[in-house]
Design an enzyme around this catalytic site. Structure first.
Site, mmCIF file in Angstrom:
data_model
loop_
_atom_site.group_PDB
_atom_site.id
_atom_site.type_symbol
_atom_site.label_atom_id
_atom_site.label_comp_id
_atom_site.label_asym_id
_atom_site.label_seq_id
_atom_site.Cartn_x
_atom_site.Cartn_y
_atom_site.Cartn_z
ATOM 1 N N GLU A 213 0.958 -1.101 -0.081
ATOM 2 C CA GLU A 213 0.017 -0.028 0.008
ATOM 3 C C GLU A 213 0.978 0.932 -0.012
ATOM 4 O O GLU A 213 1.304 1.724 1.105
ATOM 5 C CB GLU A 213 -0.841 -0.127 1.212
ATOM 6 C CG GLU A 213 -1.992 -1.186 1.265
ATOM 7 C CD GLU A 213 -3.126 -0.930 0.449
ATOM 8 O OE1 GLU A 213 -3.401 0.062 -0.063
ATOM 9 O OE2 GLU A 213 -3.746 -2.035 -0.030
ATOM 10 N N CYS A 247 -2.121 9.634 2.725
ATOM 11 C CA CYS A 247 -1.602 9.186 1.378
ATOM 12 C C CYS A 247 -2.569 9.391 0.223
ATOM 13 O O CYS A 247 -2.034 9.580 -0.805
ATOM 14 C CB CYS A 247 -1.571 7.597 1.476
ATOM 15 S SG CYS A 247 -2.958 6.754 2.106
HETATM 16 P P1 NAD Z 1 8.397 4.355 4.960
HETATM 17 O O1 NAD Z 1 8.394 3.669 3.682
HETATM 18 O O2 NAD Z 1 9.445 5.176 5.202
HETATM 19 O O3 NAD Z 1 8.125 3.547 5.968
HETATM 20 C C1 NAD Z 1 7.218 2.434 6.450
HETATM 21 C C2 NAD Z 1 7.911 1.406 7.317
HETATM 22 O O4 NAD Z 1 8.850 0.736 6.547
HETATM 23 C C3 NAD Z 1 8.129 1.634 8.829
HETATM 24 O O5 NAD Z 1 7.630 0.649 9.703
HETATM 25 C C4 NAD Z 1 9.869 1.586 8.689
HETATM 26 O O6 NAD Z 1 10.366 0.830 9.811
HETATM 27 C C5 NAD Z 1 9.947 0.687 7.397
HETATM 28 N N1 NAD Z 1 11.300 0.879 6.593
HETATM 29 C C6 NAD Z 1 11.715 2.252 6.373
HETATM 30 N N2 NAD Z 1 12.777 2.106 5.724
HETATM 31 C C7 NAD Z 1 13.209 0.843 5.664
HETATM 32 C C8 NAD Z 1 14.271 0.160 4.825
HETATM 33 N N3 NAD Z 1 15.173 0.822 4.310
HETATM 34 N N4 NAD Z 1 14.166 -1.354 5.005
HETATM 35 C C9 NAD Z 1 13.121 -1.926 5.585
HETATM 36 N N5 NAD Z 1 12.065 -1.440 6.097
HETATM 37 C C10 NAD Z 1 11.986 0.114 6.176
HETATM 38 O O7 NAD Z 1 7.034 5.401 4.944
HETATM 39 P P2 NAD Z 1 6.694 6.367 6.046
HETATM 40 O O8 NAD Z 1 7.365 7.629 5.772
HETATM 41 O O9 NAD Z 1 6.266 5.808 7.303
HETATM 42 O O10 NAD Z 1 4.945 6.719 5.454
HETATM 43 C C11 NAD Z 1 4.782 7.522 4.234
HETATM 44 C C12 NAD Z 1 4.688 6.877 3.003
HETATM 45 O O11 NAD Z 1 3.534 6.179 3.290
HETATM 46 C C13 NAD Z 1 4.060 7.905 1.949
HETATM 47 O O12 NAD Z 1 4.617 7.694 0.645
HETATM 48 C C14 NAD Z 1 2.535 7.679 2.082
HETATM 49 O O13 NAD Z 1 1.925 7.916 1.071
HETATM 50 C C15 NAD Z 1 2.492 6.181 2.338
HETATM 51 N N6 NAD Z 1 1.305 5.688 2.551
HETATM 52 C C16 NAD Z 1 0.483 4.866 1.961
HETATM 53 C C17 NAD Z 1 -0.726 4.660 2.524
HETATM 54 C C18 NAD Z 1 -1.846 3.534 1.732
HETATM 55 O O14 NAD Z 1 -2.705 3.031 2.088
HETATM 56 N N7 NAD Z 1 -1.480 3.355 0.375
HETATM 57 C C19 NAD Z 1 -1.184 4.899 3.830
HETATM 58 C C20 NAD Z 1 -0.290 5.521 4.516
HETATM 59 C C21 NAD Z 1 0.789 6.103 3.981
#
Ligand code: NAD
Length: 460
Positions: A213, A247
């Protein structure tokens, strides 16, 4: 910090628990869903305090945007589960008669749920509702960027569920990477597109299926045939809810030139109506999650600032901001904004708008404000996005009968309502036969049988 061996132990204990068959029992699943809802209600103020500490989230938004979908999905699952788990009878071709065909939904096993920070409570537990309803064990990894919410999720979940059934693993990127070393039966990830690619690559090592997502830049087209006041209210709400850290927030507006000046005035009125002339003092306006994101966003505040623009680093505050006369080439149009800054691009020719949208990665949501039915049909037909909401923003997310997810760069797979049950289920294809009518035509020796086979099946 949690160690790799402890993670391995949790996964292995969950697998053992899964094979006891306990989680497959429908009444067990329903009881756990009820327990989850009760626990959220019991700890609601503690959860709200955590969300306030992480994002200054107003309590009203905690209920509307963090709890409501979870409660809706729990109620839906409790009501429908007995139907969802039933084998579905399917048709059988004449060649396989007598026989009956079915799809048997079965749980996948042990799931990993990785959540982001923007709706840190909902996006950790809403997929969990699907995992429980479908009869799985699960590990939830909340976002370390919203630490208070991560702790409260851990507290609530460990009070109601044994770790061999549902576990919360807290930690940062390294912990997520350790989790990804394990073999899961499904990984459900919500987060950014860049990290989504890492998750998919790691999952591929174990051939683990993924739901991703993700995010993206959501266009919001504003035509001339609209109710201006209602439109601007709905746009301002969708953009500035959670300080734009949503998002499916409209990322940018594409406004018809002839209505732009009126729209800007009405938009400013809506923002003032919602957050007062001094949003820094408003109890109803969230803060930016971290200094890193604040710094990233402040860089976008440049050019023709029509409204807002104020910011305060100490308070991680950025005012609802509208930037006029933005072009496709500006830096703000290069990445998902994910904050309270709204660029306005004007257009005269809808063909150019459609071409521009189609030349970029497919967004998670697309918004169109227009009463023009032909234009509505055209946008639906000629653009692709995870979802579309016409004459409103965000609210399609709340309709449980509409599966939610992206397409292309905005994600893989969908959930909410029955779709969440489906994500965490395998539909096993089953053919049942008796011992009558054993058609010998199929068996060797084949000599002399081909003409008959061709007559029977070749003409289909
Ligand atoms: P992110 O991708 O930075 O992090 C999400 C999760 O991934 C965290 O739990 C983190 O620990 C883990 N993570 C981060 N970097 C990692 C790596 N290098 N290796 C493994 N795991 C890692 O996202 P965010 O900053 O928390 O959220 C923002 C993003 O999420 C935005 O792009 C937003 O659009 C998207 N989002 C999508 C939805 C949806 O339902 N489609 C909902 C909310 C947010």
């Amino acid at each position: 910090m949690i160690t790799q061996s402890l993670i391995s132990e949790i996964v292995s204990k969950q697998r053992q628990f899964f094979y006891t068959g306990t989680t497959k029992d429908v009444s067990f699943r329903i009881a756990q869903l009820k327990k989850l809802k009760q626990a959220i209600l019991q700890y609601d103020s503690e959860i709200a305090e955590a969300l306030k500490a992480d994002l200054n989230k107003p309590e009203f938004e905690v209920y509307v945007a963090e709890f409501l979908m979870i409660f809706t999905d729990i109620a839906d699952a409790i009501k429908q589960l007995k139907n969802w788990v039933k084998p579905q009878r399917k048709g059988v071709e004449v060649a396989f008669l007598p026989g009956s065909a079915y799809l048997y939904p079965e749980p996948l096993g042990v799931a990993l749920i990785i959540a982001p920070w923007n709706y840190p409570f909902q996006l950790s537990l809403l997929p969990l509702v699907g995992a429980i309803a479908a009869g799985n064990c699960a590990i939830v990894k909340p976002s370390e960027i919203a630490p208070h919410t991560s702790h409260v999720i851990n507290k609530v979940i460990s009070k109601i569920f044994p770790r061999e059934y549902i576990a919360v693993v807290e930690g940062g990127v390294e912990t997520t990477q350790e989790l990804l070393q394990e073999k899961f039966d499904h990984i459900f990830f919500t987060g950014g597109t860049a990290v989504g690619k890492i998750i998919m690559k790691e999952a591929a090592k174990h051939l683990t299926p993924v739901t991703l997502e993700l995010g993206g830049k959501n266009p919001c087209i504003v035509d001339t045939d609209i109710n201006l006041e209602v439109s601007t209210r709905r746009i301002a709400w969708g953009k500035f809810l959670n300080a734009g850290q949503t998002c499916i927030a409209p990322d940018y507006l594409l406004v018809h030139k002839s209505i732009k000046e009126k729209l800007l005035t009405a938009l400013a009125d809506s923002i003032k109506e919602f957050y007062d002339a001094h949003p820094i003092e408003s109890q109803d306006y969230a803060r930016i999650i971290s200094q890193k994101h604040y710094n990233r966003l402040v860089n976008f505040i440049e050019g023709d600032i029509y409204f807002g623009g104020e910011h305060n680093s100490e308070k991680l505050f950025i005012a609802p901001t509208v930037i006029n006369n933005v072009s496709w080439q500006d830096s703000i149009m290069e990445e998902e904004i994910f904050g309270p800054i709204l660029p306005i691009i004007e257009y005269e020719d809808i063909n150019e708008v459609i071409t521009a949208i189609n030349s970029r990665p497919k967004p998670l949501a697309l918004y169109l404000f227009s009463n023009n039915k032909n234009l509505q049909a055209r946008i639906l037909r000629e653009t692709s996005s995870g979802g579309v909401c016409i004459n409103d923003t965000i609210k399609h997310y709340g309709v449980a009968s509409l599966p939610f997810g992206g397409v292309g760069d905005s994600g893989i797979g969908k959930y909410h309502g029955k779709a969440s049950f489906d994500v965490f289920s395998h539909y096993k294809s089953v053919l049942k036969r008796g011992f009558a009518f054993d058609m010998k035509l199929l068996y060797p020796p084949y000599e002399g049988k081909l003409p008959l086979l061709k007559r029977l099946f070749g003409k289909n």
